[in-house]
Enzyme design. Sequence first.
Site, short mmCIF file in Angstrom:
data_model
loop_
_atom_site.label_atom_id
_atom_site.label_comp_id
_atom_site.label_asym_id
_atom_site.label_seq_id
_atom_site.Cartn_x
_atom_site.Cartn_y
_atom_site.Cartn_z
N ASP A 118 0.86 -1.18 0.00
CA ASP A 118 0.00 0.00 0.00
C ASP A 118 0.89 1.24 0.00
OD1 ASP A 118 1.05 0.30 2.54
OD2 ASP A 118 -0.86 0.26 3.59
N ASP A 143 1.34 4.84 2.32
CA ASP A 143 0.92 5.44 3.58
C ASP A 143 1.34 6.91 3.64
OD1 ASP A 143 0.34 2.69 5.02
OD2 ASP A 143 2.38 2.50 4.23
N ASP A 149 -3.32 4.35 2.82
CA ASP A 149 -3.65 4.70 4.20
C ASP A 149 -3.31 6.16 4.45
OD1 ASP A 149 -4.50 2.15 4.86
OD2 ASP A 149 -2.56 1.53 5.67
P1 GTP Z 1 4.13 -2.46 3.02
O1 GTP Z 1 2.93 -1.58 3.06
O2 GTP Z 1 3.77 -3.91 3.02
O3 GTP Z 1 5.07 -2.11 1.93
O4 GTP Z 1 4.96 -2.25 4.40
P2 GTP Z 1 4.73 -1.15 5.50
O5 GTP Z 1 5.88 -1.20 6.42
O6 GTP Z 1 4.40 0.18 4.87
O7 GTP Z 1 3.47 -1.73 6.28
P3 GTP Z 1 2.07 -1.05 6.65
O8 GTP Z 1 1.56 -0.18 5.57
O9 GTP Z 1 1.18 -2.19 7.06
O10 GTP Z 1 2.35 -0.23 7.96
C1 GTP Z 1 3.20 0.90 7.99
C2 GTP Z 1 3.50 1.26 9.41
O11 GTP Z 1 2.34 1.74 10.05
C3 GTP Z 1 4.01 0.07 10.22
O12 GTP Z 1 5.09 0.50 11.00
C4 GTP Z 1 2.89 -0.25 11.16
O13 GTP Z 1 3.38 -0.64 12.41
C5 GTP Z 1 2.15 1.06 11.25
N1 GTP Z 1 0.73 0.82 11.43
C6 GTP Z 1 -0.12 0.17 10.61
N2 GTP Z 1 -1.36 0.13 11.13
C7 GTP Z 1 -1.27 0.78 12.31
C8 GTP Z 1 -2.21 1.09 13.33
O14 GTP Z 1 -3.37 0.74 13.27
N3 GTP Z 1 -1.74 1.82 14.38
C9 GTP Z 1 -0.44 2.22 14.47
N4 GTP Z 1 -0.02 2.93 15.51
N5 GTP Z 1 0.46 1.92 13.54
C10 GTP Z 1 0.05 1.21 12.48
MN MN Z 2 2.63 0.44 3.78
MN MN Z 3 -0.48 0.77 5.55
#
Ligand code: GTP
Ligand code: MN
Ligand code: MN
Length: 368
Positions: free
Chosen positions: A204, A206, A294
């Site tokens: 995704d 973010d 996100d």
């Molecule tokens: P990919 O998206 O798979 O490329 O990896 P990513 O590291 O970007 O993973 P992800 O988008 O799932 O999450 C990004 C960061 O946001 C991670 O460090 C998570 O711990 C954090 N995160 C995701 N969901 C939540 C949540 O509901 N609350 C909090 N505090 N952190 C979150």
């Molecule tokens: Mn991500």
């Molecule tokens: Mn995410």
Amino acid sequence: QKPGLELAVVSVPSYACQRHTPLLHHNITLTDALSILAENAELGENEGRGVAFRRAAALLKSLPQEVRGAEQLRGLPCLGEHSLRVIKEVLEDGVSLEVETTTHSEQFKAMKALTGIFGVGAKTADRWFREGIHTPSDLQRSGHTLNRAQRAGLQYYDELNLPVTKSEAVAIGQIVERAVHAVLPGAEITLIGGFRRGKQTGHDVDFLITHPDEGREEGLMPKVVSWLEAQGFLLYQKTTGNSYLESKEGPARPASNMDRFERCFSIFRLNPHTHSDSPHPLPQTLVVVAVRVDLVVSPYSQFAFALLGWTGSKLFERELRRWAVHEKAMTLSSHALYDRKRYLRASSEEEIFAHLGLEYIPPCDRNA
Ligand code: GTP
Ligand code: MN
Ligand code: MN
């Protein structure tokens, strides 16, 4: 000196947040094997076991060279009995029987396919698996009642399971910036998550949004979402409000790891013309490029904590919190850092690492 003996004498700290963990490392074969077992444990809702495999993998990712023999592992932290056994097997035979069995197991394949549907967690997937549903098509045919997220997840299954490229992330960043600036000029948008850590692809994209005038960011998300919806950029969105209560002493202590920012889990429709190296085939007019996005909104005073908390990796975050609690008797969340009752202010990630008594680790080295 025999080659490879150096590793044993290098002292490696035991928390991942004390180490530099680059994206590209020297032990991919070993970490891939351990990641499969971690994933399998997580899908089986065995969190403790999952974390143990993830910690072992993260340790190997931080090593300055390839591990060639088990004797090089002596004295290294984070390697439990089970992980060590798997590592030795891979070093000696090239593969681990347990990993091979897992990869080929019907249950693992089905659980991966089902949890690969946006909106489907391990619990739901397991229930369906027991009913004989192994694939998204099985689910479609089953006639199960799905919630809105799952319906979108099923509808865009193929698109959402293609990796998001960096150029798609950049294109989405431009759209998010237009949306945010249309409804709140002066707001700041930061790419977070895996792309901030230097990943070239992700599951995704973010973003963290804030405004230098504290309070201006309140109620921002619904306006941004309305703008995006009106422009036809959203295939799905679910916005959750800020349930944050501030007290005079600073942000409330976290009740759990979940944070309370205004956020939006969405699926963007990306126009294939807006970026150049799309992996999606022509004719572009017939293709819907669906991308998970996100969005998180943070008050300016909590921005550094939100930035640190949402940059990841997930294991790096977990290790930071574990370090804070066990080594410093502090509580860290994506909102604040508390030293017992005292709220510690920070306007940058560097300050938070300093409060925690840790060397600063830049985002590109948080790929634990
Ligand atoms: P990919 O998206 O798979 O490329 O990896 P990513 O590291 O970007 O993973 P992800 O988008 O799932 O999450 C990004 C960061 O946001 C991670 O460090 C998570 O711990 C954090 N995160 C995701 N969901 C939540 C949540 O509901 N609350 C909090 N505090 N952190 C979150
Ligand atoms: Mn991500
Ligand atoms: Mn995410």
